[in-house]
Every structure is written in C-alpha cells, then in structure tokens.
Motif scaffolding. Sequence first.
Motif, PDB file in Angstrom:
ATOM      1  N   UNK A   1       0.824  -1.208   0.000  1.00 38.50           N
ATOM      2  CA  UNK A   1       0.000   0.000   0.000  1.00 38.50           C
ATOM      3  C   UNK A   1       0.862   1.266   0.000  1.00 38.50           C
ATOM      4  N   UNK A   2       1.910   1.228   0.830  1.00 36.29           N
ATOM      5  CA  UNK A   2       2.787   2.404   0.935  1.00 36.29           C
ATOM      6  C   UNK A   2       3.503   2.708  -0.384  1.00 36.29           C
ATOM      7  N   UNK A   3       3.814   1.624  -1.117  1.00 36.27           N
ATOM      8  CA  UNK A   3       4.579   1.806  -2.355  1.00 36.27           C
ATOM      9  C   UNK A   3       3.833   2.639  -3.401  1.00 36.27           C
ATOM     10  N   UNK A   4       2.521   2.796  -3.213  1.00 36.67           N
ATOM     11  CA  UNK A   4       1.758   3.648  -4.142  1.00 36.67           C
ATOM     12  C   UNK A   4       2.282   5.080  -4.119  1.00 36.67           C
ATOM     13  N   UNK A   5       2.632   5.526  -2.916  1.00 40.70           N
ATOM     14  CA  UNK A   5       3.047   6.925  -2.781  1.00 40.70           C
ATOM     15  C   UNK A   5       4.483   7.113  -2.277  1.00 40.70           C
ATOM     16  N   UNK A   6       5.105   6.006  -1.884  1.00 42.36           N
ATOM     17  CA  UNK A   6       6.446   6.109  -1.305  1.00 42.36           C
ATOM     18  C   UNK A   6       7.416   5.153  -1.980  1.00 42.36           C
TER      19      UNK A   6
ATOM     20  N   UNK B   1      15.883  23.254 -13.824  1.00 40.59           N
ATOM     21  CA  UNK B   1      16.290  22.425 -12.692  1.00 40.59           C
ATOM     22  C   UNK B   1      15.798  20.990 -12.895  1.00 40.59           C
ATOM     23  N   UNK B   2      16.532  20.044 -12.341  1.00 40.39           N
ATOM     24  CA  UNK B   2      16.085  18.642 -12.417  1.00 40.39           C
ATOM     25  C   UNK B   2      14.806  18.488 -11.602  1.00 40.39           C
ATOM     26  N   UNK B   3      14.009  17.528 -11.985  1.00 39.16           N
ATOM     27  CA  UNK B   3      12.756  17.300 -11.259  1.00 39.16           C
ATOM     28  C   UNK B   3      13.033  16.537  -9.969  1.00 39.16           C
ATOM     29  N   UNK B   4      12.306  16.865  -8.920  1.00 38.65           N
ATOM     30  CA  UNK B   4      12.420  16.039  -7.708  1.00 38.65           C
ATOM     31  C   UNK B   4      11.723  14.706  -7.938  1.00 38.65           C
ATOM     32  N   UNK B   5      11.994  13.697  -7.086  1.00 35.12           N
ATOM     33  CA  UNK B   5      11.330  12.401  -7.263  1.00 35.12           C
ATOM     34  C   UNK B   5       9.809  12.558  -7.169  1.00 35.12           C
ATOM     35  N   UNK B   6       9.077  11.713  -7.885  1.00 34.38           N
ATOM     36  CA  UNK B   6       7.620  11.796  -7.879  1.00 34.38           C
ATOM     37  C   UNK B   6       7.035  11.317  -6.557  1.00 34.38           C
ATOM     38  N   UNK B   7       7.724  10.368  -5.929  1.00 31.04           N
ATOM     39  CA  UNK B   7       7.211   9.793  -4.680  1.00 31.04           C
ATOM     40  C   UNK B   7       8.005  10.303  -3.480  1.00 31.04           C
TER      41      UNK B   7
ATOM     42  N   UNK C   1      14.542  19.483  -0.682  1.00 36.19           N
ATOM     43  CA  UNK C   1      13.396  18.913  -1.418  1.00 36.19           C
ATOM     44  C   UNK C   1      13.306  17.400  -1.226  1.00 36.19           C
ATOM     45  N   UNK C   2      14.418  16.776  -0.903  1.00 38.64           N
ATOM     46  CA  UNK C   2      14.374  15.340  -0.587  1.00 38.64           C
ATOM     47  C   UNK C   2      14.065  15.136   0.892  1.00 38.64           C
ATOM     48  N   UNK C   3      14.736  15.923   1.705  1.00 32.68           N
ATOM     49  CA  UNK C   3      14.618  15.775   3.162  1.00 32.68           C
ATOM     50  C   UNK C   3      13.183  15.980   3.652  1.00 32.68           C
ATOM     51  N   UNK C   4      12.507  16.993   3.083  1.00 31.45           N
ATOM     52  CA  UNK C   4      11.145  17.309   3.518  1.00 31.45           C
ATOM     53  C   UNK C   4      10.147  16.202   3.192  1.00 31.45           C
ATOM     54  N   UNK C   5      10.528  15.327   2.308  1.00 31.35           N
ATOM     55  CA  UNK C   5       9.593  14.286   1.876  1.00 31.35           C
ATOM     56  C   UNK C   5      10.106  12.891   2.210  1.00 31.35           C
ATOM     57  N   UNK C   6      10.872  12.817   3.300  1.00 26.57           N
ATOM     58  CA  UNK C   6      11.426  11.523   3.694  1.00 26.57           C
ATOM     59  C   UNK C   6      11.022  11.195   5.129  1.00 26.57           C
ATOM     60  N   UNK C   7      10.633   9.950   5.335  1.00 33.09           N
ATOM     61  CA  UNK C   7      10.238   9.472   6.667  1.00 33.09           C
ATOM     62  C   UNK C   7      11.229   8.408   7.119  1.00 33.09           C
ATOM     63  N   UNK C   8      11.448   8.361   8.417  1.00 36.94           N
ATOM     64  CA  UNK C   8      12.524   7.510   8.918  1.00 36.94           C
ATOM     65  C   UNK C   8      12.017   6.416   9.847  1.00 36.94           C
TER      66      UNK C   8
END
Lengths: 322, 334
Positions: free
Chosen positions: B16-21, B83-89, B122-129
Amino acid sequence: MLDLNTKKIKKNAYRITKVRGETASRIRIPGGLLTADLLPKIQEIAETYGNGRIHLTTRQGFEIPGIRYEDMDAVNTLLQPIIDQLEINQVIPGKGYTASGTRNVSACIGSNTCPFANYNTTDFAKKMEKEIFPNDLHFKVAFTGCANDCIKTRMHDFGIIGMTEPQYDKDRCVNCQACVKACKQKSVDALSVENYKIVRDAAKCVGCGECVINCPTRAWTRSTKKYYRLVIMGRTGKRNPRLAEDYLVWTDEAAIIKIVKNTYKFVKEYIDTTAPGGKEHIGYIIDRVGFKEFEKWALDGVEFDEKTIVKGPVYWSGPHYD
Amino acid sequence: MGYQINKTKMNTLFTDLLENYTIYAPKRFVGGGTFADTDCIRYGEISTLEEIEFSEKSDYSFKEVLLPISETLFYFTEAVMKESDPPLKEAIVFLRSCDLHSLNRLDTIYLKNGPVDPYYKRLRDHTHFILMGCENTFENCFCVSMGTNQSTNYDAYIKVTAEEVLIDSHWNLLDQALANAQPFTVVPDSVSINNISVEIPESIPQSVFDSTLWDDYTARCIACGRCTFVCPTCTCFTMQDLFYSDNGKAGERRRVWASCQVDGYTDVAGGHAFRENKGQRMRFKVMHKISDYKKRFDNQMCTGCGRCDDICPEYISFSNCINKVNALVKEENR
C-alpha cells in the motif's frame, strides 16, 4: 629377487627412481587444497615406509621418496583414506591411484583467500579432476584466479584464467579515478574519462577486476556470470618449449570442461603409438596433425556463451631446438 | 502507539505504501562486494520485509538517499536553464540509531549552515525515517561513547521477530493503517555497550596539529576515500559542469560526492594542492569529526557507526586514532 612390471608401477603413481629397489609415491591434491588432518597420514607413510622426507611437487602434490617396492601394497593401504577424503576417482579401492598420466589438476589459492581471484579455483580444479581422472594420457591442466597467473597456467596444456566483466553504475561514480589509475598501472589501461564518468574499452579489457577491487563506492561491481580465458598448449621440454596461447576469451565452465574432455578423444585418435612410454604431449600432436583438425574434435558439441571470442587458428612461438 | 502484526500484513502495508512512497533499506547485493563471491550491504529500494538486511550493519550509510552520490542539479542549453525534477514519490528510509543521529548532522550542514540547500531540502522534507533496533553491537561500533545508541525522533520503529512484526509508530499515516492491529508495548532495542569505546578531549591544543602522530597515516593511507564515502556524516561534494558529447550546446551541472582523503580535493587554481600529505588529510578529517564541527554546532559530528573502520583496506582505525589523540592531549595537559 625383485620382479617388477615398471609400466604398471608408473601407472599406479610410483616412480622408477635412480636408486635400485626404491620407489617414490606421488600423492595428488586436486586444486592444491587439503585439510591439515591429512598431513599426519602423509607423515606416517614417509616415516614408516619412506626415508622420512617429503618432496613438494611443482604440481601441488606430495612425493614420498625412499619407499621399497615391496612396500607398495602397504603404502596403498595407507593412501586410501587420503584418496577417499580428497574424493579421487579410483577403479579398485585399496590399490592406490588408478592412473598417473593425467597429472594433478593444480590451482592457485583462488578466491577462498586471494583478493584478486575472480573465481574459486580450487572448486573448479576439483570439478575438472572429477571429469578427467583417472586417465593414462598425459594432460596437464591448471587454474588461476586472475591474469597474474600465479600458477603459471601458460605452461600447461590447458590453462584457465579467471575473468570478470566489470559492471559500471555511473550514478555511483564520483570520478575519483582509482579505477583508471589501477587499470593503467596494474593492468592494461582500458579505462578513460569522458564527462567525468568512466569509459571502458571492452576490446582492451582483460577482465582482471582491478577496477572493481579499487572502486570505493561500488560503482564498479562484478558480473553475475563468471568468465574465463582458456589458454592452450603451453609446455616445457626439450624440443620447443612455449607459452600457451589464448584460444577462448570470455568463455564459461561448461565449454572448458567439454573441450578438455573432447581433447582426450582427439589424442586417443592421433597419438603416436610408438611414442616412448605411450607418452606424447598434446601440443606436439596438434603440431603434427594441424590446429584445424584439433579444433574439429575439441569443439564437438561445445556451445559458446554469447560473449565468447574464439581466437583460433592458434599459432605458438617459443624456441625450436630440433 | 505500539502494535503487533504478522509479516503478511506488514508486507501488505508495504504494498500500500509503495503507491506513494519509495522504500529504501539496507539490502544485500549478492555478489556485489569488492571481491569474488562477496556481498555488499547497502541501500536500495525494497518492496518486502524480507529484502531488508536486519542482521548485519550496512557497508554504506543511508545518506545516499538524501544526498545522491551523483545528482544532476540542472540542465542548460543556450539561454535556457531547467532544474532537475524532484522524485515523484516521497521516501521512507530504514536506518539504525547511529544513522538517525547522523541525519541531524546532515540537516545541520545542509539546512542550518548558511543558506538552505534546496536540493537537499526537497528530498529531506519528503522523507520518513523508520528505526531499526540493535540487539547487539557490531564490530567497530562506538555509538555508546558518542551518545547515539538510542533515538526517539523516528517516524516509526520496526522490529521483526520469528513470527511477528512489532511497530512503534509516531506517524499518523501508519497509525491509521494499523487501526485494527493489536496494540502492543514496543520499546526499541538499543545497545548499552560496544566492544570499542572512545574518549574525545574537550579541547584539542594546536600542538596536536603538528604532532608526529599523523606521520604514521602518511605511510599507511592509500587515499581511496572509502572512510568518507561510507561515513553517514561526511557531506562534501564537488561540482561537474559538462556538455553532452553529441551536442555541445546542451549540458548539465551535477554535484557529486567528494572526499578530503582523495587526490584533487585541495587542488586550487595554478595546479597547487595544499594538502597532499595523507597524514595531514587524516588529521583534517579527524579534527573535523571530533573538534571543528563541535566548535560551530555544539555536538560531535562523528556518530560512532564505525563504518570507516569496517571498510578501510589498510586497517586504519578512526576510533583508535581518536584515542591516540586523547592520550596525546592528556600527556600535554599533564
């Protein structure tokens, strides 16, 4: 009074020595690797029936000199646990080695220990030994882990040199150029830099793996498949000593085993029946009947990997004294 | 909230998570090691629990998720730049306590040390640990000395037992997904003792800089940079501007990991390199990790993961060097 069949004795892996009444027993250690518990067994033979000395042979076996011919049966009995533990093919258990013509299949220390080795030389050597021994025909096969060729496969009828096909992940490359320097200084200078990333000259690359070993980021890794360079018909000797030449590059295990086994059939067909002791080196037979005829026999039923480069017809050099 | 669920349900949750992450975790790359028939454990994308390597320490850290080894920042052609695009997920990263503390060091360098770095942010704000526990210390770890052996600032903690998966969630998304799961008290595993301990001096006098201690490393270090590439707190990069070989009018700017240990790091205009000596490079790195960073940011940079000691092909030990420096300082102060 001794009444001996020297030909049978030699086939049983005993030597007819310069000392009348004394023989020497040759113990084969395929791949050159044994467990230490076998050493006391070898010691026991040397101390009970030999003169207490052991010679380390150039083919990674042990030779126990100073054995009385009368004691060969007793020595064969003591050899049995060594033969069993090393899983040497044998026709009659308890009677020692079944043949001696096909020599111990030797190997460098390989990937069990050496960082440069591209494969487990011991395992492949043991596999080959299982396939080709016992046989009276004079075959020398050696395995080495990388192009450094520490076991000197190029002085063998068949030499197998390990290769890996370097895989490059440019997204892991930091352009430190450790690979470029290693390739230039230790190998064949097959790497160059273009736009801060590495370009490998595939035609030049010998698959030594130095780039992989020296890469600090895993940008270079090994191919899943193991590849080999098969060099053939190197030899020492009186008439025309020579280094083995490349026959196959980027070949695989199955093709090598098949070619070596096919070569036995070729030799059986063409060996000089008047050769002293029935012993004629394969290389001289090929010199006599021509490479193309050898290749016809050698490649019978052989399937190549898609990467394999066939380097025939092969021509050899070396001094000719005849 | 703490939960206990079975592995199948966990894998369904992953699906389920892989849909958005994108889920990143330490993973075994079979045959991917330096030598023949050796593996490498490093970060990669995973889709099931079974792919995560829980039993061994990863050779490389999680930092490559937030700080890609080679990252295109922008593309340019003639008067246009994009600029390069950030990751979609968004991303989920599995990591151990030492590495979660290392995240603080990366944040400090990229977000609090002058202007905010937008490519990191832009990567850090969208990462969960997601924290992975440590039941036992690994060889060369010295997290206890560095105070990084425990963490509380995780989005979730996950432990896999023989049959079940234990989860401690600080993350609404997971709490919602696990609403029907069995509540369970979950406390993260952490070590309280390592085989290695270090003592870092409060302040390091100038005399240590000139000590002959460093000469040993001049002779031993091969300047491969492995210690810095595996380090979860090393943050240096260099820039590469390039024009595509089949169209010289278009190109890109990349930033790529750099290492103070590797040749070229101190090259300046005119061809001069001011830190060619490898002992001096070692000194620079050690001082940065245990002294200079702390002068600016109040905590030690090194988090004691010990990967530098695990990987050094020349068996140079960073932890041992810290203790050598400490002994030297004690001697000086006597």
